[in-house]
Design a protein around this motif. Structure first.
Motif, PDB file in Angstrom:
ATOM      1  N   ARG A  55       0.809  -1.138   0.172  1.00 22.95           N
ATOM      2  CA  ARG A  55      -0.135  -0.114   0.050  1.00 22.95           C
ATOM      3  C   ARG A  55       0.956   1.211   0.101  1.00 22.95           C
ATOM      4  NH1 ARG A  55      -5.790   0.701  -0.046  1.00 22.95           N
ATOM      5  NH2 ARG A  55      -6.230   2.613   0.812  1.00 22.95           N
ATOM      6  N   THR A  56       2.050   1.242   0.733  1.00 24.32           N
ATOM      7  CA  THR A  56       2.846   2.548   0.924  1.00 24.32           C
ATOM      8  C   THR A  56       3.943   2.304  -0.179  1.00 24.32           C
ATOM      9  OG1 THR A  56       4.089   1.187   2.447  1.00 24.32           O
ATOM     10  CG2 THR A  56       2.313   2.417   3.355  1.00 24.32           C
ATOM     11  N   LYS A  57       4.154   1.283  -0.919  1.00 19.32           N
ATOM     12  CA  LYS A  57       4.945   1.283  -2.070  1.00 19.32           C
ATOM     13  C   LYS A  57       6.457   1.079  -1.354  1.00 19.32           C
ATOM     14  CE  LYS A  57       2.145   2.983  -5.847  1.00 19.32           C
ATOM     15  NZ  LYS A  57       0.896   3.023  -5.002  1.00 19.32           N
ATOM     16  N   THR A  58       6.652   0.568  -0.180  1.00 19.40           N
ATOM     17  CA  THR A  58       7.915   0.669   0.420  1.00 19.40           C
ATOM     18  C   THR A  58       8.753  -0.524   0.341  1.00 19.40           C
ATOM     19  OG1 THR A  58       6.903   1.718   2.440  1.00 19.40           O
ATOM     20  CG2 THR A  58       9.029   0.730   2.726  1.00 19.40           C
ATOM     21  N   ASP A  59       9.995  -0.577  -0.191  1.00 18.86           N
ATOM     22  CA  ASP A  59      10.696  -1.559  -0.320  1.00 18.86           C
ATOM     23  C   ASP A  59      10.806  -2.508   0.923  1.00 18.86           C
ATOM     24  OD1 ASP A  59      13.005  -3.499  -1.002  1.00 18.86           O
ATOM     25  OD2 ASP A  59      14.595  -1.896  -1.190  1.00 18.86           O
ATOM     26  N   PRO A  60      10.295  -3.772   0.443  1.00 21.04           N
ATOM     27  CA  PRO A  60      10.477  -5.037   1.525  1.00 21.04           C
ATOM     28  C   PRO A  60      11.537  -4.900   2.394  1.00 21.04           C
ATOM     29  CG  PRO A  60       9.492  -5.738  -0.391  1.00 21.04           C
ATOM     30  CD  PRO A  60      10.081  -4.237  -0.830  1.00 21.04           C
ATOM     31  N   LYS A  61      12.659  -4.551   1.762  1.00 23.06           N
ATOM     32  CA  LYS A  61      13.990  -4.679   2.526  1.00 23.06           C
ATOM     33  C   LYS A  61      14.458  -3.757   3.561  1.00 23.06           C
ATOM     34  CE  LYS A  61      16.240  -7.259  -1.489  1.00 23.06           C
ATOM     35  NZ  LYS A  61      17.420  -6.898  -2.487  1.00 23.06           N
ATOM     36  N   LYS A  62      13.308  -2.542   3.440  1.00 16.83           N
ATOM     37  CA  LYS A  62      13.532  -1.687   4.518  1.00 16.83           C
ATOM     38  C   LYS A  62      12.612  -1.733   5.867  1.00 16.83           C
ATOM     39  CE  LYS A  62      14.949   1.991   1.085  1.00 16.83           C
ATOM     40  NZ  LYS A  62      14.757   3.311   0.618  1.00 16.83           N
ATOM     41  N   GLU A  63      12.907  -1.269   6.972  1.00 13.84           N
ATOM     42  CA  GLU A  63      11.956  -1.304   7.938  1.00 13.84           C
ATOM     43  C   GLU A  63      11.240  -0.059   8.108  1.00 13.84           C
ATOM     44  OE1 GLU A  63      12.180  -1.843  12.827  1.00 13.84           O
ATOM     45  OE2 GLU A  63      13.917  -1.272  11.784  1.00 13.84           O
ATOM     46  N   LEU A  64       9.983  -0.348   7.949  1.00 15.81           N
ATOM     47  CA  LEU A  64       9.171   0.773   7.815  1.00 15.81           C
ATOM     48  C   LEU A  64       8.250   1.189   9.376  1.00 15.81           C
ATOM     49  CD1 LEU A  64       7.110   2.896   6.150  1.00 15.81           C
ATOM     50  CD2 LEU A  64       5.359   0.871   5.834  1.00 15.81           C
ATOM     51  N   LYS A  65       8.954   2.252   9.943  1.00 16.92           N
ATOM     52  CA  LYS A  65       8.457   2.336  11.333  1.00 16.92           C
ATOM     53  C   LYS A  65       6.932   2.920  11.354  1.00 16.92           C
ATOM     54  CE  LYS A  65      10.634   2.207  14.319  1.00 16.92           C
ATOM     55  NZ  LYS A  65      11.067   0.775  15.199  1.00 16.92           N
ATOM     56  N   GLY A  66       6.111   2.828  12.282  1.00 15.98           N
ATOM     57  CA  GLY A  66       4.989   3.312  12.304  1.00 15.98           C
ATOM     58  C   GLY A  66       4.854   4.729  12.374  1.00 15.98           C
ATOM     59  N   SER A  67       5.715   5.524  12.749  1.00 15.60           N
ATOM     60  CA  SER A  67       5.865   7.040  12.870  1.00 15.60           C
ATOM     61  C   SER A  67       5.868   7.379  11.361  1.00 15.60           C
ATOM     62  CB  SER A  67       7.033   7.596  13.604  1.00 15.60           C
ATOM     63  OG  SER A  67       8.300   6.901  13.115  1.00 15.60           O
TER      64      SER A  67
END
Length: 217
Positions: A55-67
């Motif tokens: 949904r956020t189009k974030t690289d799965p290798k990166k840690e996506l923080k709640g903030s």
């Protein structure tokens, strides 16, 4: 079979309350959130993590923080989690939030005891019938250095106060490697944001499936 608890916190245990938070001051609230999940269902939490990454189009290798999640992403998360728990009542989601401004001065002198007490209030009644509980938490947690005292405290209360045979196995982990710690980081940030930043809409979407406790309110 063992159950897993994934645990995380948002806010801090600082006591500089005479300056604005994020501008020299401490957070006004500390939230500890957890999800209790049978081991055979932990993949269901990971599935939601993957959906939010997509949904956020974030690289799965990166840690996506709640903030880093915006309000629409948090609403999307809340709806997915609400549906999951409604369909799987053996997955339990809960939190405890302390209003730090109401904490008495003598308690502030040893924040470790406050932190441990919050976890006791939050989780013990929900796990006291389980034979083995894996407590999985970020090894960067604000109180990980006192991890042994936490486990000893929880184990003592379970065995002697609650007459429980539950054994807790402490598993400090790297949130970059454990997707379900990313999951509970997001949930925790969503709940804490309801108190710290008055960002209530995502929380309202989630609260029907959340065991939410408050301390010193």
């Amino acid at each position: 079979m063992a159950v897993n608890i994934y645990l995380d916190e948002s806010g801090d245990l600082g006591w500089i309350l005479n300056k604005p938070y994020r501008n020299g001051g401490s957070s006004r609230y500390l939230t500890i959130a957890y999800v209790i999940c049978p081991q055979e269902k932990k993949h269901l939490l990971k599935r939601i993590v993957r959906k939010v990454y997509n949904r956020t189009k974030t690289d799965p290798k990166k840690e996506l923080k709640g903030s880093s999640l915006n309000v629409s992403h948090k609403i999307f998360l809340a709806e997915k989690v609400r549906k999951l728990i409604s369909m799987n009542p053996d997955i339990k989601l809960g939190s405890i939030t302390v209003n730090k401004s109401k904490v008495q001065q003598h308690i502030r002198e040893d924040s470790n005891k406050l932190y441990n007490y919050m976890i006791k209030l939050a989780i013990l009644d929900s796990i006291k019938q389980e034979p083995i509980v894996n407590l999985i938490r970020d090894n960067k947690t604000i109180k990980v250095k006192s991890g042994n005292s936490l486990i000893d405290y929880l184990q003592t209360v379970l065995w002697f106060d609650l007459n429980s045979k539950t054994q807790i196995i402490d598993i400090p982990s790297d949130s970059k490697q454990v997707q379900n710690l990313i999951f509970i980081d997001w949930i925790n940030n969503l709940i804490w944001g309801n108190y710290e930043d008055n960002n209530s809409e995502p929380y309202q979407r989630l609260k029907s499936v959340l065991d939410s406790k408050k301390l010193f309110f």
